[in-house]
Scaffold this active site. Structure first.
Site, short mmCIF file in Angstrom:
data_model
loop_
_atom_site.label_atom_id
_atom_site.label_comp_id
_atom_site.label_asym_id
_atom_site.label_seq_id
_atom_site.Cartn_x
_atom_site.Cartn_y
_atom_site.Cartn_z
N GLY A 56 34.75 52.66 62.83
CA GLY A 56 33.73 51.81 63.45
C GLY A 56 32.35 52.45 63.52
O GLY A 56 31.43 51.85 64.04
N ASP A 58 28.99 53.44 61.75
CA ASP A 58 28.31 53.06 60.51
C ASP A 58 27.58 54.23 59.89
O ASP A 58 27.66 54.46 58.69
CB ASP A 58 27.31 51.92 60.78
CG ASP A 58 28.02 50.67 61.28
OD1 ASP A 58 29.07 50.33 60.71
OD2 ASP A 58 27.55 50.06 62.25
N HIS A 81 11.06 62.47 50.30
CA HIS A 81 11.37 61.37 49.36
C HIS A 81 12.18 60.30 50.06
O HIS A 81 12.64 60.49 51.18
CB HIS A 81 12.09 61.92 48.12
CG HIS A 81 13.45 62.49 48.40
ND1 HIS A 81 13.66 63.71 49.00
CD2 HIS A 81 14.68 61.98 48.17
CE1 HIS A 81 14.95 63.94 49.09
NE2 HIS A 81 15.60 62.90 48.61
N ASP A 85 19.35 59.84 53.20
CA ASP A 85 19.70 61.07 53.93
C ASP A 85 18.46 61.91 54.23
O ASP A 85 18.56 63.00 54.80
CB ASP A 85 20.78 61.89 53.19
CG ASP A 85 20.42 62.19 51.75
OD1 ASP A 85 19.60 61.48 51.18
OD2 ASP A 85 20.98 63.16 51.20
N HIS A 154 12.91 64.32 41.18
CA HIS A 154 14.22 64.04 41.79
C HIS A 154 14.62 62.64 41.35
O HIS A 154 13.85 61.98 40.63
CB HIS A 154 14.05 64.17 43.32
CG HIS A 154 15.31 64.02 44.10
ND1 HIS A 154 16.50 64.58 43.71
CD2 HIS A 154 15.57 63.38 45.27
CE1 HIS A 154 17.42 64.28 44.62
NE2 HIS A 154 16.89 63.55 45.57
N ASP A 208 16.61 73.27 47.96
CA ASP A 208 17.82 72.48 47.77
C ASP A 208 18.91 73.42 47.24
O ASP A 208 18.65 74.24 46.36
CB ASP A 208 17.45 71.42 46.72
CG ASP A 208 18.59 70.48 46.36
OD1 ASP A 208 19.62 70.53 47.02
OD2 ASP A 208 18.40 69.69 45.41
N HIS A 380 26.60 58.92 35.18
CA HIS A 380 25.80 59.38 36.31
C HIS A 380 25.29 60.78 36.00
O HIS A 380 26.02 61.59 35.45
CB HIS A 380 26.68 59.43 37.57
CG HIS A 380 25.99 60.05 38.74
ND1 HIS A 380 24.95 59.42 39.40
CD2 HIS A 380 26.17 61.24 39.36
CE1 HIS A 380 24.54 60.20 40.38
NE2 HIS A 380 25.25 61.31 40.37
N HIS A 384 20.00 66.47 41.41
CA HIS A 384 19.80 67.84 41.90
C HIS A 384 19.99 68.82 40.76
O HIS A 384 20.93 68.70 39.98
CB HIS A 384 20.84 68.16 43.00
CG HIS A 384 20.75 67.22 44.16
ND1 HIS A 384 20.14 67.56 45.34
CD2 HIS A 384 21.18 65.95 44.30
CE1 HIS A 384 20.21 66.53 46.17
NE2 HIS A 384 20.83 65.55 45.56
ZN LIG Z 1 17.56 62.92 47.48
#
Ligand SMILES: [Zn+2]
Length: 570
Positions: A56, A58, A81, A85, A154, A208, A380, A384
């Site tokens: 439950g 989200d 960006h 996230d 990116h 990163d 895909h 990164h």
């Molecule tokens: Zn990103």
């Protein structure tokens, strides 16, 4: 005495870098830079819950407690960006601390404006100061910090890193990046600018580290063009559906390009891809002639073999456009026999692999050909850079210290090892857990204090927090059900345990478990007789009865449902 005061002053005037999120769970990225009375924040993203452990829930957001306590110091929020996230939790931060000036690219501004259109965040539309800030803008000085954006590449346009001048030295916050020599839409990264910062002397590089575990060469976005064309040719004469991450503007552009070259028109369906699509068109990232696009409502009237559908549902989301299509619940689109459905995204992001497979199962049962990462390469490419890219950036920047961001503990360690392998001291790579910090004073860095952070669960329908007690109860209920004991009470307030009733859901089937229910009632009688059946402190007695019943059930059936003991007056 004077000397003491000065040294005390020096102690408070140090630079502190503190990631509040994005170092243990990959996502919900938020980094706090603090010097004296000034704080700037970089990124404010959401995280994705474990659907089995957090029923439950989200989304997850960073724990803002530290920022709330220090809200008077916050000078600005900078966004690298437009991925969720990195920006998804901005409205939740502004709900708690309004009036934080926001600095971001035009694309991120549009994405935030679209969030502020939602009912729960409508009030933020007027009160939030969105400042256009991109690599062509000048420097911005906020208290002890002077910030300048620089372009990085990116998987979403207008991504940037930040060069941050502080009294301790220059910091480079790279954001997320990869060195792609042939991007699908934008120009490759300008490594010269990064090298120039290196020449100026960088105190700390914040990089990163997500793909530090990969030794493979970084794949280019343009590698996907061939894949799409090949698959689209194979699907000639058939219905064709592509699902992708909703923020993938360049991926969307590539699919539309392939559609045009195969003579197909394009239908976009699902709230989040529709949002991205309209923003990308507004900003000129998708600049195809109007008649290429067909509104969803009109699509069923056209020959299906002349269309390409771009739908939400890459992670198997139940209410997505593809999810509804798989259950024949999509009002405007019907899945045709022998349709080709392409999943063009990360093959198995954590926690989604089971739901994705449930969706592909349904599509296959409806006679669709499902193309996913398991059966086709190059569906895909990651946005990164792999380890080699991180090493190249580190060599160009040649910083004194490093803080890896945007990865898990394993990935931070891989980054540290990578830096060690190219000659940097591993001791100068700081792996910060959430809430941990690095302090810089006199140009020397050391591990700083760690503040406690909590998991913050959000219900997006109400844009409100869900208490961790509620989430724990839900998890327990979904595991072992619920066991309710109702004990009557007479007019004088005396409990009548012999007349107790038991109701269960999701634990045992009562009709098949009469003996257990009988014994449980006996356990209730025993528990009350131990403690007296008339008490003013009902809540503490209730807790004790609950723990007695819990022990009893665990002994009898080896399970611990949620137990509720309740009393009713006769
Ligand atoms: Zn990103």
């Amino acid at each position: 005495m004077k000397e003491n005061i000065r040294s005390l002053g020096n102690i408070t005037k140090k630079l502190i870098i503190r990631p509040i999120g994005g170092t243990e769970d990959v996502n919900k990225t938020l980094t706090v830079y603090e010097y004296g009375d000034d704080i700037i924040i970089v990124d404010c993203g959401i995280g994705f819950p474990d659907i089995f452990e957090m029923p439950g829930v989200d989304i997850l957001i960073p724990d803002f407690s530290y920022l709330e306590k220090n809200s008077h110091k916050i000078r600005g929020l900078f966004l690298t960006h437009g991925h969720e996230d990195h920006i998804g939790a901005v409205p939740y931060l502004l709900q708690r601390i309004p009036d934080i000036p926001i600095y971001s690219s035009g694309l991120v501004q549009e994405m935030l404006r679209s969030k502020f259109e939602e009912k729960s965040f409508n009030h933020l539309k007027e009160q939030t100061k969105l400042n256009l800030f991109n690599p062509t803008s000048g420097e911005v000085t906020l208290g002890n910090f002077t910030i300048k954006g620089f372009r990085v590449f990116h998987s979403i346009p207008e991504s940037q890193g930040f060069a941050i001048k502080t009294p301790e030295g220059l910091l480079l916050h790279m954001g997320e990046y990869k060195i792609d020599p042939k991007p699908a839409m934008e120009k490759p990264m300008n490594l010269g600018i990064i090298e120039n910062y290196g020449k100026q002397g960088v105190l700390c590089l914040l990089s990163d580290c997500l793909m530090a575990i990969s030794n493979k060469p970084t794949k280019s976005e343009s590698d996907l063009d061939k894949t799409y064309l090949g698959l689209f040719k194979k699907a000639e004469g058939r219905q064709l559906i592509v699902t992708m991450i909703s923020s993938s503007i360049s991926r969307m552009h590539q699919v539309i390009n392939a559609a045009v070259s195969c003579g197909r028109k394009v239908v976009v369906s699902g709230r989040s891809v529709e949002h991205t699509f309209s923003i990308a068109r507004k900003l000129g990232y998708i600049s195809f002639p109007k008649d290429i696009f067909v509104p969803e409502k009109e699509a069923s009237k056209l020959p299906q073999e002349n269309l390409v559908y771009i739908l939400t549902g890459i992670y198997g989301q139940y209410s997505s456009s593809l999810g509804r299509l798989s259950r024949n619940e999509n009002r405007d689109i019907t899945l045709k026999k022998n349709a080709m459905v392409i999943f063009s995204g990360d093959p198995a992001p954590p926690g989604t692999d089971i739901t994705v497979e449930k969706l592909t199962d349904k599509l296959i049962l409806l006679d669709a050909e499902v193309i996913h990462g398991g059966v086709c390469d190059n569906l895909h490419v990651s946005g990164h850079g792999a380890r080699k890219d991180m090493e190249r950036i580190a060599k160009l920047v040649n910083p004194k210290y490093f803080i890896p961001l945007g990865g898990s503990i394993t990935r931070m360690r891989a980054y540290r090892d990578a830096m060690g392998s190219i000659g940097f001291s591993k001791n100068n790579v700081f792996e910060c857990l959430e809430g941990g910090s690095v302090e810089f004073s006199g140009g020397i860095a050391k591990k700083g204090s760690r503040i406690e952070t909590q998991q913050v669960y959000i219900n997006t329908k109400t844009a409100s927090k869900i208490s961790s007690v509620v989430v724990d109860d839900r998890e327990k209920m979904s595991d072992s059900g619920i066991f309710v004991v109702v004990i009557p009470r007479d007019r004088s307030g005396r409990l009548l345990p012999n007349k107790s009733e038991i109701v269960t859901r999701g634990f045992i089937y009562v009709k098949d478990s009469k003996e257990l229910i009988r014994k449980a009632k006996k356990a209730v009688v025993k528990s009350i007789s131990k403690r007296g059946n008339k008490t003013k402190d009902w809540s503490s007695l209730r807790r004790r009865i609950e723990s007695d019943i819990q022990r009893f059930l665990y002994k009898e059936v080896g399970d611990s449902p949620v137990i509720i003991v309740h009393t009713v007056g006769l």
